[in-house]
Design an enzyme around this catalytic site. Sequence first.
Site, PDB file in Angstrom:
ATOM      1  N   GLY A 122      46.229  37.139  22.551  1.00  0.00           N
ATOM      2  CA  GLY A 122      46.299  37.628  21.095  1.00  0.00           C
ATOM      3  C   GLY A 122      45.529  36.499  20.415  1.00  0.00           C
ATOM      4  O   GLY A 122      44.978  36.713  19.328  1.00  0.00           O
ATOM      5  N   GLU A 123      45.915  35.292  20.526  1.00  0.00           N
ATOM      6  CA  GLU A 123      45.420  33.957  19.979  1.00  0.00           C
ATOM      7  C   GLU A 123      43.765  34.209  20.303  1.00  0.00           C
ATOM      8  O   GLU A 123      42.971  33.774  19.222  1.00  0.00           O
ATOM      9  CB  GLU A 123      46.023  32.817  20.272  1.00  0.00           C
ATOM     10  CG  GLU A 123      47.381  32.679  19.865  1.00  0.00           C
ATOM     11  CD  GLU A 123      47.942  31.607  20.533  1.00  0.00           C
ATOM     12  OE1 GLU A 123      48.586  30.665  19.974  1.00  0.00           O
ATOM     13  OE2 GLU A 123      47.897  31.270  21.826  1.00  0.00           O
ATOM     14  N   TYR A 124      43.390  34.331  21.548  1.00  0.00           N
ATOM     15  CA  TYR A 124      41.864  34.354  21.855  1.00  0.00           C
ATOM     16  C   TYR A 124      41.225  35.365  21.031  1.00  0.00           C
ATOM     17  O   TYR A 124      40.182  35.195  20.570  1.00  0.00           O
ATOM     18  CB  TYR A 124      41.706  34.626  23.304  1.00  0.00           C
ATOM     19  CG  TYR A 124      40.326  34.869  23.797  1.00  0.00           C
ATOM     20  CD1 TYR A 124      39.740  33.730  24.048  1.00  0.00           C
ATOM     21  CD2 TYR A 124      39.609  35.930  23.614  1.00  0.00           C
ATOM     22  CE1 TYR A 124      38.336  33.819  24.445  1.00  0.00           C
ATOM     23  CE2 TYR A 124      38.311  35.814  24.085  1.00  0.00           C
ATOM     24  CZ  TYR A 124      37.612  34.946  24.542  1.00  0.00           C
ATOM     25  OH  TYR A 124      36.391  35.197  24.998  1.00  0.00           O
ATOM     26  N   LEU A 143      18.397  31.336  55.333  1.00  0.00           N
ATOM     27  CA  LEU A 143      19.111  30.741  56.470  1.00  0.00           C
ATOM     28  C   LEU A 143      18.620  31.230  57.691  1.00  0.00           C
ATOM     29  O   LEU A 143      18.622  32.416  57.955  1.00  0.00           O
ATOM     30  CB  LEU A 143      20.435  30.415  55.935  1.00  0.00           C
ATOM     31  CG  LEU A 143      20.998  29.885  54.727  1.00  0.00           C
ATOM     32  CD1 LEU A 143      22.458  29.990  54.563  1.00  0.00           C
ATOM     33  CD2 LEU A 143      20.471  28.258  54.811  1.00  0.00           C
ATOM     34  N   GLU A 161      30.842  26.553  54.268  1.00  0.00           N
ATOM     35  CA  GLU A 161      31.203  27.159  52.946  1.00  0.00           C
ATOM     36  C   GLU A 161      31.326  28.608  53.250  1.00  0.00           C
ATOM     37  O   GLU A 161      30.907  29.041  54.338  1.00  0.00           O
ATOM     38  CB  GLU A 161      30.124  26.899  51.910  1.00  0.00           C
ATOM     39  CG  GLU A 161      30.106  25.448  51.332  1.00  0.00           C
ATOM     40  CD  GLU A 161      28.777  25.529  50.368  1.00  0.00           C
ATOM     41  OE1 GLU A 161      28.888  24.703  49.614  1.00  0.00           O
ATOM     42  OE2 GLU A 161      27.762  25.821  50.910  1.00  0.00           O
ATOM     43  N   LYS A 181      29.895  32.333  52.933  1.00  0.00           N
ATOM     44  CA  LYS A 181      28.808  32.949  52.768  1.00  0.00           C
ATOM     45  C   LYS A 181      29.207  34.288  51.748  1.00  0.00           C
ATOM     46  O   LYS A 181      29.490  35.501  52.670  1.00  0.00           O
ATOM     47  CB  LYS A 181      28.163  33.364  54.004  1.00  0.00           C
ATOM     48  CG  LYS A 181      26.730  33.893  53.808  1.00  0.00           C
ATOM     49  CD  LYS A 181      25.944  34.098  55.152  1.00  0.00           C
ATOM     50  CE  LYS A 181      24.508  34.408  54.779  1.00  0.00           C
ATOM     51  NZ  LYS A 181      24.340  35.757  54.261  1.00  0.00           N
ATOM     52  N   ASP A 209      28.797  37.815  49.954  1.00  0.00           N
ATOM     53  CA  ASP A 209      28.102  38.981  50.005  1.00  0.00           C
ATOM     54  C   ASP A 209      28.035  39.741  48.572  1.00  0.00           C
ATOM     55  O   ASP A 209      28.500  40.527  48.361  1.00  0.00           O
ATOM     56  CB  ASP A 209      28.645  39.973  50.965  1.00  0.00           C
ATOM     57  CG  ASP A 209      27.899  41.212  51.483  1.00  0.00           C
ATOM     58  OD1 ASP A 209      26.611  40.941  51.373  1.00  0.00           O
ATOM     59  OD2 ASP A 209      28.327  42.006  52.373  1.00  0.00           O
ATOM     60  N   ARG A 220      16.714  36.070  43.510  1.00  0.00           N
ATOM     61  CA  ARG A 220      16.087  35.137  44.792  1.00  0.00           C
ATOM     62  C   ARG A 220      14.668  35.638  44.722  1.00  0.00           C
ATOM     63  O   ARG A 220      13.972  34.890  44.960  1.00  0.00           O
ATOM     64  CB  ARG A 220      16.760  35.267  45.879  1.00  0.00           C
ATOM     65  CG  ARG A 220      16.260  34.581  46.899  1.00  0.00           C
ATOM     66  CD  ARG A 220      16.830  34.640  48.490  1.00  0.00           C
ATOM     67  NE  ARG A 220      15.992  33.900  49.382  1.00  0.00           N
ATOM     68  CZ  ARG A 220      15.015  34.139  49.843  1.00  0.00           C
ATOM     69  NH1 ARG A 220      14.497  35.373  49.653  1.00  0.00           N
ATOM     70  NH2 ARG A 220      14.491  33.451  50.939  1.00  0.00           N
ATOM     71  N   TYR A 249      27.237  27.271  44.162  1.00  0.00           N
ATOM     72  CA  TYR A 249      27.292  26.309  45.203  1.00  0.00           C
ATOM     73  C   TYR A 249      26.074  25.324  45.457  1.00  0.00           C
ATOM     74  O   TYR A 249      26.566  24.504  46.461  1.00  0.00           O
ATOM     75  CB  TYR A 249      27.362  27.063  46.465  1.00  0.00           C
ATOM     76  CG  TYR A 249      26.596  28.345  46.756  1.00  0.00           C
ATOM     77  CD1 TYR A 249      25.101  27.936  47.104  1.00  0.00           C
ATOM     78  CD2 TYR A 249      26.716  29.524  46.565  1.00  0.00           C
ATOM     79  CE1 TYR A 249      24.114  29.109  47.236  1.00  0.00           C
ATOM     80  CE2 TYR A 249      25.844  30.550  46.763  1.00  0.00           C
ATOM     81  CZ  TYR A 249      24.345  30.540  47.057  1.00  0.00           C
ATOM     82  OH  TYR A 249      23.565  31.309  47.121  1.00  0.00           O
ATOM     83  N   LYS A 275      27.038  34.236  61.245  1.00  0.00           N
ATOM     84  CA  LYS A 275      27.230  35.563  60.667  1.00  0.00           C
ATOM     85  C   LYS A 275      28.393  36.364  61.361  1.00  0.00           C
ATOM     86  O   LYS A 275      28.555  36.270  62.661  1.00  0.00           O
ATOM     87  CB  LYS A 275      26.145  36.539  61.019  1.00  0.00           C
ATOM     88  CG  LYS A 275      24.614  35.986  60.111  1.00  0.00           C
ATOM     89  CD  LYS A 275      24.805  36.555  58.641  1.00  0.00           C
ATOM     90  CE  LYS A 275      24.716  37.858  58.687  1.00  0.00           C
ATOM     91  NZ  LYS A 275      24.273  38.344  57.209  1.00  0.00           N
ATOM     92  N   CYS A 303      52.833  72.462  50.974  1.00  0.00           N
ATOM     93  CA  CYS A 303      53.234  71.210  51.577  1.00  0.00           C
ATOM     94  C   CYS A 303      53.037  71.547  53.103  1.00  0.00           C
ATOM     95  O   CYS A 303      53.320  72.693  53.797  1.00  0.00           O
ATOM     96  CB  CYS A 303      54.587  70.940  51.763  1.00  0.00           C
ATOM     97  SG  CYS A 303      55.076  69.416  52.829  1.00  0.00           S
ATOM     98  N   CYS A 310      56.737  71.924  55.069  1.00  0.00           N
ATOM     99  CA  CYS A 310      57.691  72.751  54.632  1.00  0.00           C
ATOM    100  C   CYS A 310      57.210  74.062  53.841  1.00  0.00           C
ATOM    101  O   CYS A 310      57.968  74.903  53.587  1.00  0.00           O
ATOM    102  CB  CYS A 310      58.721  71.864  54.133  1.00  0.00           C
ATOM    103  SG  CYS A 310      58.325  71.480  52.436  1.00  0.00           S
ATOM    104  N   CYS A 358      55.220  66.860  47.748  1.00  0.00           N
ATOM    105  CA  CYS A 358      56.251  67.783  47.783  1.00  0.00           C
ATOM    106  C   CYS A 358      57.566  67.322  47.457  1.00  0.00           C
ATOM    107  O   CYS A 358      57.956  66.449  47.430  1.00  0.00           O
ATOM    108  CB  CYS A 358      56.323  67.898  49.419  1.00  0.00           C
ATOM    109  SG  CYS A 358      57.464  68.884  49.739  1.00  0.00           S
ATOM    110  N   CYS A 378      62.345  68.916  53.672  1.00  0.00           N
ATOM    111  CA  CYS A 378      60.957  68.459  54.201  1.00  0.00           C
ATOM    112  C   CYS A 378      61.293  67.350  55.272  1.00  0.00           C
ATOM    113  O   CYS A 378      61.534  66.497  55.018  1.00  0.00           O
ATOM    114  CB  CYS A 378      60.082  68.091  52.993  1.00  0.00           C
ATOM    115  SG  CYS A 378      58.377  67.867  53.608  1.00  0.00           S
TER     116      CYS A 378
END
Length: 671
Positions: free
Chosen positions: A33-35, A81, A122, A124, A126, A145, A228, A316, A410, A413, A426, A432
């Site tokens: 709320g303040e934000y 890599l 580290e 990797k 995806d 990239r 990274y 990998k 169902c 039953c 059901c 059942c």
Amino acid sequence: MEQKLGRMEALIAEINQHNYHYYTLDKPTISDGEYDKLYDELVSLEQESGVVLPQSPTQRVGGELLKGFAPHRHRARLWSLDKAQHAEALNAWHQRVAKGVADYNAKHPDEPPLPAPAYVIELKFDGLTLNLTYENGELVQAATRGNGVVGEGILAQVKTIRSVPLTIPYKDGIIEVQGEGIMHLSVLQAYNATAAEPLKNARNAAAGALRNLNPKVTAERKLSAYIYNVGYAEEAEFADHAEMIQFLRDNQFKVNPYLVYSDAIEEVQQELERVALMRAELDFLIDGAVVKVVDMRTREALGYTDKFPRWAVAYKFESEEATTLLKEVGWEVGRTGKITPVAKVEPVELAGVTVQNCTLNNAGDIARKNLTHALGTHVFIRRSNDVIPEILGKADEAEQGEEIAIPATCPSCGTELEQRGAHLFCNNKLACRPQIIGRIVHFASRDAMDIETFSVMTAEQLYEECEVHDPADLYELTYDDLIKLERFGDKKARNLLDAFEASKTRDLASFLFSLGIPNTGKATTRLLANHYRDLDRIMAAEAEELVELPDIGAIVAESITGFFRDPAIRTSIERLRALGVKAEPEQPAAVREDSPFHGKTVVLTGTLSALTRDDAAKRLEALGAKVTGSVSKKTDYVVAGDNAGSKLAKARDLGIEVIENEQEFLRLLGD
């Protein structure tokens, strides 16, 4: 006007600082709320003045539709890599690194020798690789990239990622940093729950959003980014990897907390095996880990091939996604009456397991994923953890197959099904078969009434031959009823009757859990038992008072009150109590205030060897701790035993203190 601009600058600085604490550190400093008040004031001033300053957080919502992507030439090349997929390949890479270091030292006797190789591991990620350019502290460009030399400018899209700072403290010229744009799996799940066109996986969701010409689409997907690497800096230099990572953190970039250093390749291999196991617990996709030389002088000395740096390698993992043929879909009935579709697929190897069955979640999921006419077509499947894999969607949207028939009644039953949200149910609780057997098995389970030697096979046998259709029926069974059953001898019959008798003294929290109240787990039933300390008071509680309890929201409160309003449930409970089931609360122990756990919120996950999770929870509560079932930013400690799951991963993501050494945990308990 000058006064407004001054106030806007002050608001931008304050809001960006709060964004950093919330999105990067996961440690909010003010309430939502303040934000919102600060943000709304900034929006109002921008509208009044007609001015939007470059670093304003209002730019993160996405702007106008772009006409195309402009090419961006990176100041430093983004390398691919080299890959290793087994221990032999990793060791061969290590040998090349060690030889390179030895050769360099031999050829440069007058220089300080390079240290023996030490490594950092580290994750990797995806997602989509990002290259961010800052000039005098301001984000001026973001790019994909591309081919490593030239990428596509996606600044407008990246500005919608709230964990990417628009300004940084580093003001000494130009700097480029690299990272990965990702979509958290929990965010993907929430997005797909309401999306007209569900996204197939988090990787494609992130890449598609960042390469979408409409930045508003990017903003809707609530992406994140882990940084990274520093690829280019006009002034900054680093002695080793740790120094570079600290520089990134100091400049308010989001850095993943997982970083493991080692100077032995055998330890590196062991850690990579551990990462492969914890992969399913993460809230984001990884397809491996990256091993890098720690020392920067060594990196420079080893240099590059035409394609790869010689000082890093990608380890990998096996793919967690595959394409296979959808053969048929069956429908299973759970103990709550929920009808779940289970798909049979052409067997396929996935992450070291042969997959033949996949979940489709619910009937609504079939429509959302455009799988209504998918029988006989090829589908994407994903195995994201150790549970049944999930079908993500068609491999080829144009491929048409036979219709998946959604049942109206169902499959067990024949009762007409009811649609509640995306699920079919059901409502025939009393007749059942799968529902009844499921409820009885849950009632007898270890965390519930803990009836020893009881099993699904036993429940099915008692249902068929002794007409046990309700948990209370268990306590009316006699020796004569059991001894005539197949596979029941004198000892087995007497042991089961003794187990029934012993279960009558189980405490109130366990009894509540055994009832299988929808949307509640052990933490909630323990909370109810500790707060009310009386079964009749719990049964009479109204939703308005239940929501006042911590961790109980409106949906859970309505589930509890609705459950106890059911006449069949009340009758069953009355019978259980008449047959001797006590359902009484445990006597509370005196709370110690000198414990490090006093006043703290603690989550238990995994298996402890010295005591059960329930015993650990009781010990913690006796020390004044609040034990909850889910990890959040309010959690103080996570106690992780063997085979800890996603809660451990989330704790690490949030930077919560984790106690993984059981002996240390016992010491803190006072043992």
